[in-house]
Motif scaffolding. Structure first.
Motif, PDB file in Angstrom:
ATOM      1  N   THR A  14       0.833  -1.209   0.000  1.00  0.00           N
ATOM      2  CA  THR A  14       0.000   0.000   0.000  1.00  0.00           C
ATOM      3  C   THR A  14       0.865   1.256   0.000  1.00  0.00           C
ATOM      4  N   GLU A  15       1.908   1.280   0.828  1.00  0.00           N
ATOM      5  CA  GLU A  15       2.780   2.451   0.881  1.00  0.00           C
ATOM      6  C   GLU A  15       3.509   2.650  -0.450  1.00  0.00           C
ATOM      7  N   THR A  16       3.954   1.540  -1.058  1.00  0.00           N
ATOM      8  CA  THR A  16       4.681   1.634  -2.330  1.00  0.00           C
ATOM      9  C   THR A  16       3.783   2.172  -3.433  1.00  0.00           C
ATOM     10  N   VAL A  17       2.569   1.643  -3.498  1.00  0.00           N
ATOM     11  CA  VAL A  17       1.622   2.095  -4.524  1.00  0.00           C
ATOM     12  C   VAL A  17       1.212   3.550  -4.258  1.00  0.00           C
ATOM     13  N   GLY A  18       1.035   3.911  -2.979  1.00  0.00           N
ATOM     14  CA  GLY A  18       0.679   5.277  -2.633  1.00  0.00           C
ATOM     15  C   GLY A  18       1.722   6.261  -3.110  1.00  0.00           C
ATOM     16  N   ALA A  19       2.985   5.909  -2.943  1.00  0.00           N
ATOM     17  CA  ALA A  19       4.066   6.791  -3.397  1.00  0.00           C
ATOM     18  C   ALA A  19       4.083   6.905  -4.920  1.00  0.00           C
ATOM     19  N   PHE A  36       1.618   7.047  -6.879  1.00  0.00           N
ATOM     20  CA  PHE A  36       0.628   8.020  -7.323  1.00  0.00           C
ATOM     21  C   PHE A  36       0.900   9.416  -6.761  1.00  0.00           C
ATOM     22  N   THR A  37       1.109   9.483  -5.457  1.00  0.00           N
ATOM     23  CA  THR A  37       1.205  10.809  -4.819  1.00  0.00           C
ATOM     24  C   THR A  37       2.484  11.540  -5.170  1.00  0.00           C
ATOM     25  N   ASP A  38       3.551  10.807  -5.474  1.00  0.00           N
ATOM     26  CA  ASP A  38       4.828  11.470  -5.797  1.00  0.00           C
ATOM     27  C   ASP A  38       4.930  11.818  -7.286  1.00  0.00           C
ATOM     28  N   GLY A  39       3.862  11.558  -8.043  1.00  0.00           N
ATOM     29  CA  GLY A  39       3.827  11.980  -9.442  1.00  0.00           C
ATOM     30  C   GLY A  39       4.563  11.076 -10.407  1.00  0.00           C
ATOM     31  N   HIS A  40       4.827   9.832 -10.005  1.00  0.00           N
ATOM     32  CA  HIS A  40       5.514   8.916 -10.931  1.00  0.00           C
ATOM     33  C   HIS A  40       4.581   8.402 -12.026  1.00  0.00           C
ATOM     34  N   PHE A  41       3.303   8.232 -11.683  1.00  0.00           N
ATOM     35  CA  PHE A  41       2.348   7.561 -12.582  1.00  0.00           C
ATOM     36  C   PHE A  41       1.594   8.566 -13.455  1.00  0.00           C
ATOM     37  N   ASP A  42       1.357   8.141 -14.709  1.00  0.00           N
ATOM     38  CA  ASP A  42       0.467   8.889 -15.596  1.00  0.00           C
ATOM     39  C   ASP A  42      -0.104   7.906 -16.626  1.00  0.00           C
ATOM     40  N   ILE A  43      -1.278   8.228 -17.123  1.00  0.00           N
ATOM     41  CA  ILE A  43      -1.918   7.372 -18.121  1.00  0.00           C
ATOM     42  C   ILE A  43      -2.673   8.259 -19.102  1.00  0.00           C
ATOM     43  N   THR A  44      -2.594   7.922 -20.400  1.00  0.00           N
ATOM     44  CA  THR A  44      -3.303   8.692 -21.421  1.00  0.00           C
ATOM     45  C   THR A  44      -4.681   8.078 -21.666  1.00  0.00           C
ATOM     46  N   VAL A  45      -5.615   8.880 -22.177  1.00  0.00           N
ATOM     47  CA  VAL A  45      -6.983   8.402 -22.412  1.00  0.00           C
ATOM     48  C   VAL A  45      -7.364   8.483 -23.885  1.00  0.00           C
ATOM     49  N   ARG A  99      -6.934  -1.083  -3.685  1.00  0.00           N
ATOM     50  CA  ARG A  99      -8.139  -0.952  -4.509  1.00  0.00           C
ATOM     51  C   ARG A  99      -8.844   0.361  -4.210  1.00  0.00           C
ATOM     52  N   ARG A 100      -8.927   0.736  -2.932  1.00  0.00           N
ATOM     53  CA  ARG A 100      -9.582   1.999  -2.568  1.00  0.00           C
ATOM     54  C   ARG A 100      -8.856   3.187  -3.181  1.00  0.00           C
ATOM     55  N   LEU A 101      -7.529   3.134  -3.146  1.00  0.00           N
ATOM     56  CA  LEU A 101      -6.739   4.234  -3.702  1.00  0.00           C
ATOM     57  C   LEU A 101      -6.986   4.361  -5.207  1.00  0.00           C
ATOM     58  N   LEU A 102      -6.980   3.217  -5.915  1.00  0.00           N
ATOM     59  CA  LEU A 102      -7.171   3.255  -7.360  1.00  0.00           C
ATOM     60  C   LEU A 102      -8.608   3.622  -7.740  1.00  0.00           C
ATOM     61  N   VAL A 103      -9.567   3.186  -6.935  1.00  0.00           N
ATOM     62  CA  VAL A 103     -10.955   3.554  -7.212  1.00  0.00           C
ATOM     63  C   VAL A 103     -11.120   5.071  -7.155  1.00  0.00           C
ATOM     64  N   ALA A 104     -10.520   5.694  -6.164  1.00  0.00           N
ATOM     65  CA  ALA A 104     -10.595   7.146  -6.049  1.00  0.00           C
ATOM     66  C   ALA A 104      -9.943   7.820  -7.258  1.00  0.00           C
ATOM     67  N   ALA A 105      -8.790   7.298  -7.690  1.00  0.00           N
ATOM     68  CA  ALA A 105      -8.098   7.874  -8.847  1.00  0.00           C
ATOM     69  C   ALA A 105      -8.934   7.706 -10.121  1.00  0.00           C
ATOM     70  N   GLN A 106      -9.540   6.519 -10.270  1.00  0.00           N
ATOM     71  CA  GLN A 106     -10.353   6.250 -11.466  1.00  0.00           C
ATOM     72  C   GLN A 106     -11.589   7.146 -11.513  1.00  0.00           C
TER      73      GLN A 106
END
Length: 711
Positions: free
Chosen positions: A61-66, A68-77, A114-121
């Motif tokens: 959870t901490e690894t996945v949180g970082a 997203f929150t540290d700006g490493h992740f991005d996805i195009t639509v 899952r909760r973290l990703l649901v919020a992002a989605q």
């Protein structure tokens, strides 16, 4: 904005169809599964042990949180270029590796992740409602786990895609082979792993299940497009309906604007085979009267003169729970010429095609030489015969039937077709002989056939066209005008498709001046038009177009039927005649310039092959329905470009429009004031230019509504 949420197990093709669907509408595309894969890839790259028997959920959870929150992740639509990025680097291929596939469930099963990703989605889906988002506020297609129930439970379209396990495994193996991978995901194992935290095998309430086991890619996409189109229409409907909020509506208005077109047509499993019972006899013995009595309605034209019935006319009938085909015939006579000979020939054909026969004789006239010659014809045909002695109206006259024992056909049944006396006993005997014949030469008329009426003034070639299309003599044809009197129903195969053709008597001018058989024939012709879906209006192109021709055409148009104008005997026209006809088309046919037109020769068959396309086109227009949103958007553009003229300082404005029905298309427009007939005609022309409707009349009604009074 339209939100489309697609869930389902591995191997159903969610990603490929979701991308194609988003591209089709210009929507954004969100691959939520790629987000979980990216999280698994990040954890593996950060040294998190995902192979441990008990994965450390806190570390994951901490690894996945970082991530997203540290700006490493991005996805195009963008559905044409869907990519997953990490620190600006494209990792789309990396997250599809076998290693990531084997570990993604370990990460996705962690509830906090899952909760973290649901919020992002949810945030990414909501962002597409903005005009400056990728889709410009049109919509988004999101696919992946929990999307229909947790992430977007209020999406306009929610679909659970599924397929049989062996089908999904075959698709997954094919995808892996195409990508050059050594092995393929085990979809059953993926299902078991993912099912620990989510349910994706059965649809929740309000979610549409789409099983594409037996569908190809295009079929699956078409099914999804139909669901999205419906959702778009619902949304646009509500949007335009809001224009009426400040206006007074009565109960009829409320029912209209909240209703939906339901043009349900009765279908059956195919024609039912039944026995055929033909009614024969010499002229004026009461055959058609008996037919009407059996049917329980006035279907056949009856008059107290010989030779009223000319064609063999078939009807669906029922008696005591037994269905059968009843055939009325013209009077049979020997040694006759002209039309009487043709009538007799049709009667003989009816006997040959029947399974049993009712032979009607006249008790008042007694036995005649013609009756005896008919008996010889019947014996030669070898069909079981039931003898009906008609016009015995009371018990005192029953002795008159005894004379007909001499015909050698067995017991004569004393009946009164006019009053119904004895007809039940006659039918019991006739149907008993029909059952003993053990034949079913006929079929009840299928209810799913398209019904086509052949109409026109007398002697334009209606029966000739019917015979040409059927490739046999179905109806009596003679140069004598008005040969056909009863509407003749015939199933005819045209270009491999069955149609129910109704050959009618010619419509004459001044109906109130007709009498007898001609009067009733004209009435039945009008009823046949009402019963039909499509009218083939025939004209004799070799003769000048008359007021009578135009009246026939108007009868079909006023009845609201699809129309095809057929100019017969075109082969008799020279160049001058054809130019004359083209000039007439521009002057006399202004009311039906929208109708399909076919020039042909019923006698030779020239260009009759063009009828099928014109008939299909007219019926498609007759059945066509324009979505409410599309209709209102179009009328809005028309009104902006060409507003209604000012009248008395006021300008009527269209508030809302809906297609109230089809067959024919009927549009109801809600407006703030009266729309002049010229403007209505302009709207009709505009609708035809935009949406077609070739071959079908259009009806436009205007409901004038005033604003609600302030309280």
């Amino acid at each position: 904005m339209i939100r489309v949420a697609i869930d389902g197990p591995a191997g159903v093709g969610k990603s490929s169809t979701a991308k194609a669907l988003a591209k089709y509408y210009g929507f954004a595309y969100l691959d939520t599964g790629a987000m979980y894969r990216a999280c698994a890839w990040w954890c593996l790259n950060r040294g998190v042990d995902l192979d441990a028997e008990q994965v450390d959920e806190r570390v994951v959870t901490e690894t996945v949180g970082a991530f997203f929150t540290d700006g490493h992740f991005d996805i195009t639509v963008d559905p044409d270029d869907p990519r997953v990025l990490c620190d600006g680097e494209d990792i789309s291929d990396a997250i599809r590796s076998a290693e990531v596939s084997a570990h993604v469930s370990k990460v996705s099963n962690v509830i906090p992740v899952r909760r973290l990703l649901v919020a992002a989605q949810r945030a990414m889906i909501a962002r597409e409602a903005s005009a400056d988002a990728f889709s410009g506020g049109l919509g988004v297609v999101a696919e992946g786990r929990d999307i229909t129930t947790v992430v977007a439970p209020d999406a306009e379209v929610r679909v659970l895609m599924t397929a049989r396990e062996e089908v999904r495994q075959a698709r997954r193996s094919g995808q892996s082979a195409a990508a050059g991978a050594v092995g393929a995901d085990d979809v059953a194992a993926r299902d078991r792993a993912d099912a620990k935290v989510t349910n994706f095998m059965t649809a929740a309430d309000g979610v549409t299940t789409l099983d594409n086991s037996d569908l190809d890619f295009e079929g699956t996409l078409d099914a999804l497009v139909a669901l999205v189109d419906e959702a778009i229409e619902e949304q646009e409907y509500a949007q335009y309906l809001a224009n009426l909020e400040d206006y007074e509506l009565d109960e009829a208005d409320e029912a209209l604007v909240s209703g939906r077109v339901l043009d349900a047509s009765t279908r059956n499993d195919g024609p039912k085979a039944v026995g055929v019972l033909a009614v024969v006899g010499r002229p004026n013995v009461g055959k058609s009267t008996l037919v009407n009595r059996i049917l329980g309605r006035r279907a056949a034209v009856v008059e107290d003169t010989p030779g009223v019935t000319r064609d063999r006319v078939s009807y669906d009938a029922e008696w005591a729970g037994t269905d059968f085909k009843l055939v009325d015939t013209g009077g049979w006579e020997a040694d006759v010429e002209g039309i009487d000979s043709a009538i007799a020939s049709q009667a003989q054909i009816a006997v040959q095609l029947a399974d049993a026969v009712v032979f009607v004789v006249d008790a008042q006239t007694g036995m005649t030489d013609t009756d005896e010659r008919i008996v010889k014809m019947l014996r030669a045909a070898g069909k079981p015969v039931t003898l009906a002695v008609n016009k015995i109206d009371d018990s005192i006259s029953e002795y008159m039937a005894a004379e007909f024992w001499k015909l050698g056909l067995g017991e004569p049944y004393a009946i009164s077709a006019m009053h119904g006396r004895g007809v039940g006993d006659l039918l019991d005997a006739a149907l008993d002989s029909l059952r003993r014949a053990d034949k079913t030469s006929g079929f009840l008329t299928p209810t799913d056939l398209r019904r086509v009426a052949l109409v026109g003034r007398p002697n334009v070639g209606k029966s000739s066209l019917l015979n040409q299309l059927a490739h046999e003599e179905r109806a009596v044809v003679n140069d004598l005008a008005g040969t056909t009197r009863d509407p003749v129903d015939q199933i005819v195969r045209v270009d491999g498709e069955d149609w129910l053709f109704i050959d009618t008597a010619g419509i004459k001018r001044r109906l109130h001046k007709l009498s007898g058989a001609e009067y009733y024939s004209s009435l039945r012709t009008q009823a046949a038009i009402e019963r039909s879906e499509l009218a083939l209006v025939l004209f004799d192109a070799s003769q000048p177009i008359s007021d009578q021709d135009l009246k026939v055409m108007s009868s079909a148009v006023d009845a609201g039927r699809a129309i095809v104008l057929v100019f017969n005997k075109w082969d008799l026209m020279d160049e001058f005649d054809r130019q004359r006809m083209e000039r007439l088309w521009k002057t006399e046919f202004t009311r039906v310039t929208w109708a399909s037109r076919v020039n042909l020769s019923a006698k030779t068959g020239w260009h009759t092959n063009r009828l099928s396309r014109a008939m299909h086109q007219a019926l498609e227009s007759w059945d066509k329905r324009i979505p409410t949103g599309k209709l209102n958007a179009f009328l809005g553009q028309i009104q902006a470009a060409h507003p209604h003229p000012l009248r008395g300082g006021k300008q009527p404005r269209i508030l809302f429009a809906t297609q109230a029905s089809t067959r024919p298309p009927r549009f109801v427009i809600f407006a703030t004031g009266f729309l002049e007939h010229g403007y209505r005609r302009f709207l009709e022309r505009s609708l035809r230019e935009e949406f077609g409707f070739e071959g079908s009349p259009i009806q436009i009604s205007v409901n004038i509504r005033e604003k609600k009074k302030r309280k």
